[in-house]
Structures are given as structure tokens and as C-alpha cells.
Scaffold this active site. Structure first.
Site, short mmCIF file in Angstrom:
data_model
loop_
_atom_site.label_atom_id
_atom_site.label_comp_id
_atom_site.label_asym_id
_atom_site.label_seq_id
_atom_site.Cartn_x
_atom_site.Cartn_y
_atom_site.Cartn_z
N TYR A 18 92.34 10.95 30.11
CA TYR A 18 91.01 10.50 30.53
C TYR A 18 91.18 9.26 31.42
O TYR A 18 91.76 8.25 31.01
CB TYR A 18 90.13 10.13 29.33
CG TYR A 18 89.67 11.30 28.48
CD1 TYR A 18 90.02 12.62 28.77
CD2 TYR A 18 88.86 11.09 27.36
CE1 TYR A 18 89.60 13.69 27.98
CE2 TYR A 18 88.42 12.16 26.57
CZ TYR A 18 88.81 13.44 26.88
OH TYR A 18 88.38 14.48 26.09
N HIS A 74 95.90 18.59 23.26
CA HIS A 74 94.63 18.72 23.97
C HIS A 74 94.28 20.18 24.28
O HIS A 74 93.14 20.61 24.10
CB HIS A 74 94.71 17.90 25.27
CG HIS A 74 93.39 17.42 25.77
ND1 HIS A 74 93.22 16.21 26.37
CD2 HIS A 74 92.17 18.00 25.78
CE1 HIS A 74 91.95 16.05 26.71
NE2 HIS A 74 91.30 17.13 26.37
N1 LIG Z 1 89.12 18.41 23.70
C1 LIG Z 1 88.60 18.72 24.87
O1 LIG Z 1 89.12 19.55 25.64
C2 LIG Z 1 87.31 18.06 25.28
C3 LIG Z 1 86.58 18.58 26.36
C4 LIG Z 1 85.38 17.96 26.69
C5 LIG Z 1 84.94 16.85 25.96
N2 LIG Z 1 85.71 16.35 24.93
C6 LIG Z 1 85.27 15.16 24.16
O2 LIG Z 1 83.94 15.35 23.69
C7 LIG Z 1 83.12 14.29 24.17
C8 LIG Z 1 81.68 14.76 24.35
O3 LIG Z 1 81.59 15.81 25.26
P1 LIG Z 1 81.02 15.64 26.76
O4 LIG Z 1 81.19 14.24 27.21
O5 LIG Z 1 81.67 16.73 27.55
O6 LIG Z 1 79.49 16.05 26.65
P2 LIG Z 1 78.21 15.60 25.78
O7 LIG Z 1 78.57 14.63 24.75
O8 LIG Z 1 77.56 16.88 25.37
O9 LIG Z 1 77.28 14.95 26.90
C9 LIG Z 1 77.56 13.71 27.50
C10 LIG Z 1 76.48 13.46 28.53
O10 LIG Z 1 75.21 13.50 27.89
C11 LIG Z 1 74.49 12.31 28.17
N3 LIG Z 1 73.77 11.96 26.95
C12 LIG Z 1 74.28 11.53 25.76
N4 LIG Z 1 73.31 11.30 24.89
C13 LIG Z 1 72.15 11.58 25.53
C14 LIG Z 1 70.79 11.51 25.15
N5 LIG Z 1 70.44 11.12 23.92
N6 LIG Z 1 69.84 11.87 26.06
C15 LIG Z 1 70.19 12.29 27.31
N7 LIG Z 1 71.47 12.36 27.73
C16 LIG Z 1 72.43 12.01 26.84
C17 LIG Z 1 75.51 11.26 28.52
O11 LIG Z 1 74.92 10.33 29.39
P3 LIG Z 1 75.33 8.75 29.46
O12 LIG Z 1 76.80 8.67 29.34
O13 LIG Z 1 74.79 8.34 30.78
O14 LIG Z 1 74.64 8.02 28.32
C18 LIG Z 1 76.58 12.11 29.21
O15 LIG Z 1 76.23 12.32 30.56
C19 LIG Z 1 83.82 13.85 25.45
O16 LIG Z 1 83.34 12.63 25.93
C20 LIG Z 1 85.26 13.88 25.01
O17 LIG Z 1 85.57 12.73 24.22
C21 LIG Z 1 86.87 16.95 24.57
#
Ligand SMILES: NC(=O)c1ccc[n+]([C@@H]2O[C@H](COP(=O)([O-])OP(=O)(O)OC[C@H]3O[C@@H](n4cnc5c(N)ncnc54)[C@H](OP(=O)(O)O)[C@@H]3O)[C@@H](O)[C@H]2O)c1
Length: 275
Positions: free
Chosen positions: A57, A116
Site C-alpha cells: 500500500y 496478500h
Molecule cells: N486483502 C485484499 O486484497 C484487500 C483488497 C481491498 C481492500 N483491502 C482492505 O480492506 C479495506 C477496506 O476496503 P476498501 O478500502 O476497498 O473499501 P471500503 O471500505 O468498502 O470503502 C472505502 C471508501 O468508502 C468511503 N466511506 C467509508 N465510510 C463511508 C461512509 N460512512 N459514508 C460514505 N463513504 C464512506 C471512504 O471514503 P473516505 O476515505 O473519503 O472517508 C472510501 O472512499 C482497505 O482499505 C484495505 O485495508 C484488502
């Protein structure tokens, strides 16, 4: 906050903090460091003490920011997860990755170290041996996987000598319910935590007027669609979620997904509405 038992005597919060896009995307971007560190601290103070990061990341800068953010807190109050990228799954590479992550996080150990993504060109037995070495050396307390299917997890498990897999981190949300088929039942049966990533479908589930049933359920409980979408995940046994939010209002909203529970019929209604 509510907690779920990872292994006997060790609990993790049902909601943690995702960090993808913190400190940059595929490359490092330091322009928002201060805000991001402040947001991570707000998340920790709201009880989201499980922080998920990865060596790739922001090309490592995300781990540096997590390391900075956690400095004021007691180490034992936090649960830090990081992940090794699939091009580092040979033994020596994995051990070097582990050390690199610890150095960027400025920690002596992480709580959970995950592969990962699987990499079919590296023997899984070798990678699992290296993960066990990390645990033996005290670099990580627990080991696990990410983006592994149930059969591949079973294969990974067969190579372990001393340690067990405690988690599989996969995409899981109302829109992407694929783990419900085989993976989640496998995790529940084998005492493996399913860590749901992208739990808000990148924020889209947090928007009103995305889905009529989601809006209806949200209104019925006096919650927002995002809170309902997260509650739908943590309603399920052996599931925790790691939403990412850099905006303080998002962090506060997300933590409101905890402390109440959907009724079974509303859980089923939502499952069907998105299936
Ligand atoms: N293992 C893997 O391959 C893998 C893949 C993808 C993700 N991940 C992990 O999982 C975490 C979460 O997944 P993600 O980041 O893909 O997606 P997510 O958590 O579903 O969505 C994040 C997005 O949603 C917004 N958001 C969060 N809370 C909100 C709310 N209450 N209202 C409106 N918008 C909101 C955030 O905006 P703001 O930031 O502007 O607040 C950000 O743009 C990642 O950050 C990472 O640590 C792991």
C-alpha cells in the site's frame, strides 16, 4: 465496540480500519500525511483498534503512516495486521518483507501476517514454512491468508507444522456475497475469522437511494445505509469488517454500525435483495 474471539483468549473488534489509499495508491503520496494520521487516531479512539495495512500500500508509505499514528497508544491495545505481496512468497523474500514491514511500522511484532494473494508460481509449502518462521521468530503473533478459496486454504493448512491459520481476508459485502457459498461455512466450521474487505463496496453501500430495501431497513432502524450494510456483515458468525475511511464523519458513522443488531428477517431480506 464489540469484539469477536480470534483464538481462545484473544478478541478483535468487529470493525477495524482499512488503509488502502492512505499515503497514496500504488506509489507514495505524502501530501495528506497529517490528515491521514489524525484520521487513523480518530478511528482508534472510536474503538477500531484492528488496523489492516500491507507492504504494497502506497509502496510502503501506508505502513509508515500507520506506525506514526499508533505511537501514542499502548501496543497491547492494538491489533496490527499487514500482508506480504505475492511476488515475495519465496522463503527469503518473505522473511525480508516481514522485516521491511516491521521497520516501516516501527514495531517489534505485528499481530497478524497474511499472504496478500496466492501465487501459483511459488510452492505454497515453502511460503507456509516461511510464515511459520515469522511466527517462531516472534515477528508475528498469528498467521493467515487473504484472497484464498476454501480448497486452497485447506491445502495451505496441510503444510503447517506448529501454527494454525486464524484468518482469511476476502472481499465480502452485500453486493459481493460470494463467500456465503463455500468460504464462510468453511471458516465457521474450522474456526477461521473471515475478515471482510471492501465492506462498503468502496463507499457505494453508504449512499442513500442505491437500493430500495437497504433504504427501507435503514429507515426502520433509524440507521444509515452504510451502518446497515456493516451490521449485515457482523451479524454473521466468524465475520469482522475493515471499512476504510479518512473522513472523520465517515469514521463516526461507521462505528454506529455496532451496538445493535438486525432482526433475522431483515438480514434475510437484505441478503435476498442484493443476491
Ligand atoms: N486483502 C485484499 O486484497 C484487500 C483488497 C481491498 C481492500 N483491502 C482492505 O480492506 C479495506 C477496506 O476496503 P476498501 O478500502 O476497498 O473499501 P471500503 O471500505 O468498502 O470503502 C472505502 C471508501 O468508502 C468511503 N466511506 C467509508 N465510510 C463511508 C461512509 N460512512 N459514508 C460514505 N463513504 C464512506 C471512504 O471514503 P473516505 O476515505 O473519503 O472517508 C472510501 O472512499 C482497505 O482499505 C484495505 O485495508 C484488502
Amino acid at each position: 465496540m464489540e469484539y469477536r474471539e480470534l483464538v481462545e483468549g484473544i478478541k478483535i473488534p468487529v470493525l477495524g480500519l482499512g488503509t488502502w489509499q492512505i499515503g497514496g495508491g500504488m506509489i507514495a503520496d505524502s501530501s495528506r500525511d497529517e490528515e491521514e494520521v489524525a484520521a487513523l487516531r480518530t478511528g482508534i479512539e472510536l474503538g477500531m483498534t484492528h488496523i489492516d495495512t500491507a507492504e504494497n500500500y502506497a509502496a510502503g508509505h501506508c505502513e509508515e503512516l500507520v506506525g506514526e499514528a499508533i505511537k501514542p497508544y499502548k501496543r497491547e491495545d492494538l491489533f496490527i495486521t499487514t500482508k506480504v505481496w505475492p511476488n515475495h512468497l519465496r522463503r527469503d523474500d518473505l522473511l525480508a518483507s516481514m522485516k521491511g514491514s516491521l521497520s516501516r511500522l516501527d514495531l517489534e511484532y505485528v499481530d497478524l501476517y497474511l499472504i496478500h494473494w496466492p501465487n501459483p508460481s511459488v510452492p505454497l509449502r515453502e511460503t507456509m514454512g516461511a510464515l511459520e518462521e515469522c511466527a517462531e521468530e516472534g515477528h508475528t503473533r498469528f498467521i493467515g491468508l487473504s484472497n484464498f478459496s476454501a480448497p486452497l486454504m485447506e491445502e495451505a493448512k496441510s503444510y503447517l507444522l506448529e501454527h494454525r491459520l486464524v484468518a482469511d481476508q476476502v472481499e465480502y459485502n452485500l453486493i459481493d456475497q460470494h463467500p456465503k457459498g463455500e468460504l464462510l461455512p468453511y471458516c465457521q466450521k474450522n474456526d477461521v475469522m473471515l475478515i471482510a474487505y471492501t465492506p462498503l463496496a468502496r463507499g457505494s453501500l453508504a449512499r442513500l437511494r442505491n437500493n430500495i430495501e437497504l433504504d427501507e431497513v435503514a429507515e426502520k432502524y433509524g440507521k444509515t445505509p452504510g451502518q446497515v450494510a456493516l451490521n449485515w456483515l457482523i451479524f454473521q458468525d466468524k465475520v469482522v469488517a475493515i471499512p476504510k475511511a479518512s473522513k472523520i464523519e465517515h469514521l463516526k458513522e461507521n462505528v454506529g454500525a455496532v451496538g445493535w443488531k438486525l432482526r433475522k428477517e431483515d438480514f434475510e431480506k437484505l441478503t435476498k435483495a442484493f443476491r
